[in-house]
Design an enzyme around this catalytic site. Structure first.
Site, mmCIF file in Angstrom:
data_model
loop_
_atom_site.group_PDB
_atom_site.id
_atom_site.type_symbol
_atom_site.label_atom_id
_atom_site.label_comp_id
_atom_site.label_asym_id
_atom_site.label_seq_id
_atom_site.Cartn_x
_atom_site.Cartn_y
_atom_site.Cartn_z
ATOM 1 N N LYS A 136 0.830 -1.209 0.000
ATOM 2 C CA LYS A 136 0.000 0.000 0.000
ATOM 3 C C LYS A 136 0.865 1.260 0.000
ATOM 4 O O LYS A 136 0.639 2.174 -0.784
ATOM 5 C CB LYS A 136 -0.911 -0.048 1.237
ATOM 6 C CG LYS A 136 -1.823 1.133 1.405
ATOM 7 C CD LYS A 136 -3.014 0.798 2.263
ATOM 8 C CE LYS A 136 -2.745 0.850 3.746
ATOM 9 N NZ LYS A 136 -2.495 2.198 4.292
ATOM 10 N N SER A 137 1.854 1.294 0.872
ATOM 11 C CA SER A 137 2.692 2.503 0.968
ATOM 12 C C SER A 137 3.394 2.796 -0.356
ATOM 13 O O SER A 137 3.457 3.940 -0.810
ATOM 14 C CB SER A 137 3.777 2.310 2.037
ATOM 15 O OG SER A 137 3.203 2.254 3.298
ATOM 16 N N ASP A 158 2.268 -0.919 11.859
ATOM 17 C CA ASP A 158 0.954 -1.424 11.452
ATOM 18 C C ASP A 158 0.735 -2.878 11.873
ATOM 19 O O ASP A 158 -0.381 -3.393 11.762
ATOM 20 C CB ASP A 158 0.792 -1.284 9.931
ATOM 21 C CG ASP A 158 0.754 0.182 9.514
ATOM 22 O OD1 ASP A 158 0.342 1.022 10.329
ATOM 23 O OD2 ASP A 158 1.150 0.485 8.375
HETATM 24 C C1 S3P Z 1 2.670 4.882 6.193
HETATM 25 C C2 S3P Z 1 3.319 5.210 7.343
HETATM 26 C C3 S3P Z 1 2.828 4.847 8.673
HETATM 27 C C4 S3P Z 1 1.822 3.706 8.614
HETATM 28 C C5 S3P Z 1 0.804 3.900 7.529
HETATM 29 C C6 S3P Z 1 1.472 4.026 6.171
HETATM 30 C C7 S3P Z 1 3.214 5.371 4.908
HETATM 31 O O1 S3P Z 1 2.200 5.975 9.227
HETATM 32 O O2 S3P Z 1 1.169 3.559 9.843
HETATM 33 O O3 S3P Z 1 -0.100 2.810 7.486
HETATM 34 O O4 S3P Z 1 2.803 4.892 3.852
HETATM 35 O O5 S3P Z 1 4.080 6.249 4.950
HETATM 36 P P1 S3P Z 1 3.066 7.089 10.034
HETATM 37 O O6 S3P Z 1 4.076 7.587 9.109
HETATM 38 O O7 S3P Z 1 2.113 8.172 10.408
HETATM 39 O O8 S3P Z 1 3.595 6.364 11.225
#
Ligand code: S3P
Length: 430
Positions: free
Chosen positions: A22-23, A315
């Site tokens: 996803k990221s 996560d």
């Molecule tokens: C993500 C970073 C994380 C994660 C989120 C996806 C990203 O959040 O919890 O599900 O894609 O950069 P944070 O950067 O706020 O910790």
């Protein structure tokens, strides 16, 4: 939609590839859209969150075609986006809202970004602060740092040195991307390492970026080069089946093409300390490393998860708590405050649901304390509270609990793992 899950009578077996990361999917659309020219993204996640990002860039004039799990992004360069005719909608997705704000501040038009109820309650002050230091003008609807956000266009941005108070990849990415539109250099320093997909993709697309320890520096005004971007399977989605296989007797499964970026490996490292039998094979060292995982049922022992490790498995904490309940001894998760500002307050939603399972998870200051050796988990009626990772954690809990469990409000899994239940059933041989 509700799920009904019965206790697993036999181990999980078989092989599958979970959905794309996803990221990385978000970043491929965002950076591909502001690169100048055509990028092909192979294995894009068509989950709701990433589709919000995709739609937002289409709304800003980017042509994006989608075919058979791939997308083709006709990037407009740093100054080619168009004013959207209405507010951009990030839905449930913090990544969309936070990272896209880094793009919006660099445009010559005004943008409004809205989110759903959960996203509207999440802190945006953490991006408003550094972006304002760069010269951006952002108004939060309630004046307290919550969405909707009104972002003024046509502002001249200047590079800053930003020392981040929390380790957040979303904040880091937002500032680095805003740095592309700023004059001079922008540096971001994190307190602990968080996922580095943005940095890797920027390097790949020939941005002027330098990394040293916890500091990243980006120079503005250089166009990105479009490229073909390959996305591995999401280790955060794999996590549910990894833990299910470790906890259900006689399980042996293989998960293919899992993303193994070191900044996402916290779960595998912690499970290694817990005594999990996980074998990595056929590793591929690419822009985003990946490999296959074989997971075999294991007797686990408790661990201490330190604050510095949290961003590397942020996560995965809900599903790790389930593993800790079954492990020998007392597990401590330190530095839990960021868990409280996710799609739900996950400390609360974990504790509430796990109480129904028959487990009392203690919260003590910045720590979560989980007593292990819990042999009997009670099937019950659970509530995801609209949080996809809580819903999937409870599905795995249902496999271990007596009788039948019901999980309320499971549409939310569409955000990251459409097809989760089908994949689970495949591994159960149903
Ligand atoms: C993500 C970073 C994380 C994660 C989120 C996806 C990203 O959040 O919890 O599900 O894609 O950069 P944070 O950067 O706020 O910790």
């Amino acid at each position: 939609m509700d799920w009904k899950i019965r206790k697993a009578e036999c181990g999980l077996k078989g092989e599958l590839e979970v959905p794309p990361d996803k990221s990385i999917s978000h970043r491929a659309v965002i950076l591909g859209s502001i690169a100048r020219g055509i990028s092909t993204v192979k294995n894009f996640l068509s989950g709701e969150d990433c589709l919000r990002t995709l739609k937002a860039f289409r709304d800003m004039g980017v042509q994006i075609e989608s075919a058979g799990g791939n997308i083709v992004v006709h990037g407009k360069g740093l100054s080619g986006l168009k004013r959207p005719s209405e507010a951009l909608y990030a839905g449930n997705s913090g990544t969309t809202m936070r990272i896209m704000s880094g793009v919006a501040v660099g445009q010559n038009f005004d943008t409004r970004i809205e989110g759903d109820r959960s996203l509207t309650a999440r802190p945006m002050g953490r991006i408003i602060e550094p972006l304002s230091q760069m010269g951006a003008e952002i108004v939060s609807a309630d004046g307290k740092g919550h969405a909707p956000l009104e972002i003024k266009g046509g502002k001249k941005l200047t590079g800053i040195n930003y020392v981040m108070p929390v380790a957040s990849a979303q904040v880091k990415s937002c500032v680095l991307i805003a740095g592309l539109f700023a004059s001079g250099k922008t540096t971001v320093q994190e307190p602990f390492r968080s996922r580095d997909h943005t940095e890797r993709m920027m390097e790949f697309l020939n941005a002027d970026i330098k990394r040293k320890g916890l500091t990243t520096e980006i120079s503005g005004a250089k166009e990105l080069t479009p490229k073909d971007i390959k996305i591995p399977a999401d280790i955060s989605s794999a996590a549910f089946f990894i833990i299910a296989a470790l906890l259900i007797k006689d399980s042996r499964i293989v998960l293919r093409n899992v993303g193994l970026n070191p900044t996402r490996m916290g779960l595998i490292n912690v499970l290694g300390r817990m005594g999990a039998k996980i074998r990595v094979f056929d590793p591929k060292d690419e822009v985003e490393p990946s490999g296959n995982l074989e997971i075999v049922y294991s007797e686990l022992k408790a661990v201490v998860i330190e604050k510095e490790e949290i961003p590397l498995l942020i996560d995965e904490v809900p599903i790790l708590v389930l593993a800790a309940l079954r492990a020998e001894g007392e597990t401590i998760v330190r530095g839990i405050s960021e868990l409280k500002v996710k799609e739900t307050d996950r400390v609360k939603t974990i504790r509430e649901n796990f109480r129904r399972l028959g487990a009392e998870i203690k919260e003590s200051g910045e720590d979560m304390v989980i007593s292990g050796n819990l042999k009997k988990l009670h099937g019950a009626e659970f509530d995801s509270f609209g949080d996809h990772r809580i819903a999937m954690t409870l599905a795995v809990a249902g496999l271990l609990a007596t009788g039948e469990s019901k999980i309320k409000d499971t549409e939310c899994v569409q955000t990251s793992y459409p097809g989760f239940m089908e994949d689970l059933e495949k591994l159960r041989g149903i």
